[in-house]
Design a protein around this motif. Structure first.
Motif, PDB file in Angstrom:
ATOM      1  N   ILE A  50      34.811  30.077  49.131  1.00  0.00           N
ATOM      2  CA  ILE A  50      35.655  31.285  49.129  1.00  0.00           C
ATOM      3  C   ILE A  50      34.794  32.549  49.207  1.00  0.00           C
ATOM      4  CG2 ILE A  50      37.704  30.338  47.982  1.00  0.00           C
ATOM      5  CD1 ILE A  50      36.698  31.697  45.423  1.00  0.00           C
ATOM      6  N   ALA A  53      32.745  34.278  54.685  1.00  0.00           N
ATOM      7  CA  ALA A  53      33.774  34.400  55.720  1.00  0.00           C
ATOM      8  C   ALA A  53      33.062  34.385  57.066  1.00  0.00           C
ATOM      9  CB  ALA A  53      34.550  35.691  55.526  1.00  0.00           C
ATOM     10  N   TYR A  89      50.938  37.321  58.812  1.00  0.00           N
ATOM     11  CA  TYR A  89      49.639  38.006  58.755  1.00  0.00           C
ATOM     12  C   TYR A  89      49.724  39.499  59.095  1.00  0.00           C
ATOM     13  CZ  TYR A  89      44.833  39.169  59.950  1.00  0.00           C
ATOM     14  OH  TYR A  89      43.603  39.757  59.997  1.00  0.00           O
ATOM     15  N   ARG A  92      44.502  41.071  56.959  1.00  0.00           N
ATOM     16  CA  ARG A  92      43.858  40.234  55.929  1.00  0.00           C
ATOM     17  C   ARG A  92      42.808  39.342  56.587  1.00  0.00           C
ATOM     18  NH1 ARG A  92      47.694  38.997  51.247  1.00  0.00           N
ATOM     19  NH2 ARG A  92      48.347  41.087  50.679  1.00  0.00           N
ATOM     20  N   HIS A  94      39.640  38.915  56.279  1.00  0.00           N
ATOM     21  CA  HIS A  94      38.731  38.195  55.390  1.00  0.00           C
ATOM     22  C   HIS A  94      39.386  36.883  54.908  1.00  0.00           C
ATOM     23  CE1 HIS A  94      35.536  37.667  52.496  1.00  0.00           C
ATOM     24  NE2 HIS A  94      36.429  37.539  51.535  1.00  0.00           N
ATOM     25  N   HIS A  95      40.645  36.982  54.473  1.00  0.00           N
ATOM     26  CA  HIS A  95      41.363  35.785  54.010  1.00  0.00           C
ATOM     27  C   HIS A  95      41.516  34.775  55.137  1.00  0.00           C
ATOM     28  CE1 HIS A  95      43.580  38.116  50.577  1.00  0.00           C
ATOM     29  NE2 HIS A  95      42.282  38.075  50.423  1.00  0.00           N
ATOM     30  N   LEU A  99      40.400  30.899  55.257  1.00  0.00           N
ATOM     31  CA  LEU A  99      41.445  29.872  55.416  1.00  0.00           C
ATOM     32  C   LEU A  99      41.117  28.935  56.576  1.00  0.00           C
ATOM     33  CD1 LEU A  99      44.342  28.879  54.563  1.00  0.00           C
ATOM     34  CD2 LEU A  99      45.205  30.304  56.420  1.00  0.00           C
ATOM     35  N   ASP A 155      46.210  33.579  51.951  1.00  0.00           N
ATOM     36  CA  ASP A 155      45.241  33.652  50.848  1.00  0.00           C
ATOM     37  C   ASP A 155      45.216  32.392  49.994  1.00  0.00           C
ATOM     38  OD1 ASP A 155      47.717  33.927  49.773  1.00  0.00           O
ATOM     39  OD2 ASP A 155      47.310  35.769  48.672  1.00  0.00           O
ATOM     40  N   VAL A 246      42.811  33.554  46.988  1.00  0.00           N
ATOM     41  CA  VAL A 246      41.777  34.575  47.147  1.00  0.00           C
ATOM     42  C   VAL A 246      42.353  35.876  46.585  1.00  0.00           C
ATOM     43  CG1 VAL A 246      40.203  35.680  48.777  1.00  0.00           C
ATOM     44  CG2 VAL A 246      41.095  33.416  49.270  1.00  0.00           C
ATOM     45  N   HIS A 248      43.535  39.516  45.743  1.00  0.00           N
ATOM     46  CA  HIS A 248      43.950  40.683  46.538  1.00  0.00           C
ATOM     47  C   HIS A 248      44.762  41.584  45.641  1.00  0.00           C
ATOM     48  CE1 HIS A 248      48.084  39.163  46.731  1.00  0.00           C
ATOM     49  NE2 HIS A 248      47.573  37.972  47.002  1.00  0.00           N
TER      50      HIS A 248
END
Ligand code: UDP
Ligand code: MN
Length: 262
Positions: A50, A53, A89, A92, A94-95, A99, A155, A246, A248
């Motif tokens: 996690i 990225a 979406y 996001r 980064h998430h 993922l 996330d 994750v 947020h």
């Protein structure tokens, strides 16, 4: 004389093991031979990254089995269901990278034919998760006649490879135990996070509501749709349905959200 009223009560949320998703008893013996049968005993908890990225092109190099458009199909056997993963979406990235770095290798191990659809909301209106799910459902069917849809928050990261991303005849909440909820079901009827439904079931309950703009309520509305159609909410046992969320910042609840629900 009775001093109480007897109510015929039936649980509408039940735990079922992922092995029930591999019940091929309705298929003929010759058909079963071709079907991918992932060995659950070889699948287990995976360490999830996690922190890192990876840029999308790097991910493409890391997982060469994934074809353009986030698609994979097992070579040596036939996937029991064709699965569309639908991710609502906006902003996001980064998430999303984290993922994708998790889902591709996991679904490969599960020997599932899948395609991942990222459904991005344009403009500056409040976020509408339910409507994005419906768009994802409709658009995915233009690619392929998918049997099973997994509606997936960006996330949430599955921790256990045993948590098969397949559909049963009810609606299955794959994320039964999220770390933020100390790995327990958030509340009895909760149908948010990651849910899997067959195409026919989704049509029968008329999908998600389109009317919730902003955070919250569309998941409870979805849950109410199941109940009123007599469809159960199934979940993997909590030790299998474990997910990491994750972190947020929390969105504010939508105004008037409850009005539609009541
Ligand atoms: N989402 C997004 N951008 C946003 C708000 C939501 O991409 O600005 C998507 C994302 O997939 C996220 C899901 O909608 O996981 C649910 O929203 P959120 O995580 O904020 O809800 P919560 O976890 O607080 O219920
Ligand atoms: Mn979230």
């Amino acid at each position: 004389m009775l001093f109480f009223s007897l109510v015929n009560y039936r649980d509408h949320c039940i735990f079922t093991h992922p092995k029930t998703l591999l019940d091929f008893s309705h298929l003929s013996a010759s058909n079963v031979l071709d079907i991918c049968q992932p060995k659950l005993e070889n699948l287990d908890v995976t360490n999830i990254d996690i922190i890192n990225a990876f840029p999308i092109p790097e991910l493409a190099e890391k997982y060469p089995f994934v074809k353009k458009g986030g698609h994979y199909s097992p070579k040596d056997c036939k996937s029991y269901q064709k699965v569309a993963i639908v991710v609502p979406y906006r902003d996001r990235l980064h998430h999303l990278k984290i993922l994708l770095n998790r889902l591709h290798p996991m679904l490969f191990k599960q020997q599932i034919e899948y395609r991942i659809f990222i459904i991005e909301q344009a403009g500056n209106d409040r976020f509408n998760r339910g409507k994005l799910m419906n768009v994802g459902f409709t658009e995915a069917l233009k690619y392929e006649n998918f049997d099973c849809f997994v509606f997936h928050d960006a996330d949430l990261l599955p921790e256990n490879d045993k948590n098969l991303y397949l559909c049963d005849n009810n609606v299955r909440q794959l994320s039964s135990a999220i770390d933020e909820m100390r790995y327990h079901v958030m509340y009895y009827n909760y149908a948010g996070g990651v849910v899997a439904t067959k195409k026919e079931t989704f049509v029968r309950i008329n999908g998600f509501a389109n009317s919730y703009w902003g955070w919250g309520n569309e998941d409870d509305d979805f849950s109410a749709r199941l109940q009123s159609s007599g469809i159960l909410l199934t979940r993997p046992p909590e030790y299998i349905g474990r997910f990491k969320m994750v972190r947020h910042k929390k969105e504010t609840r939508s105004e008037h959200g409850f009005v539609y629900l009541c």
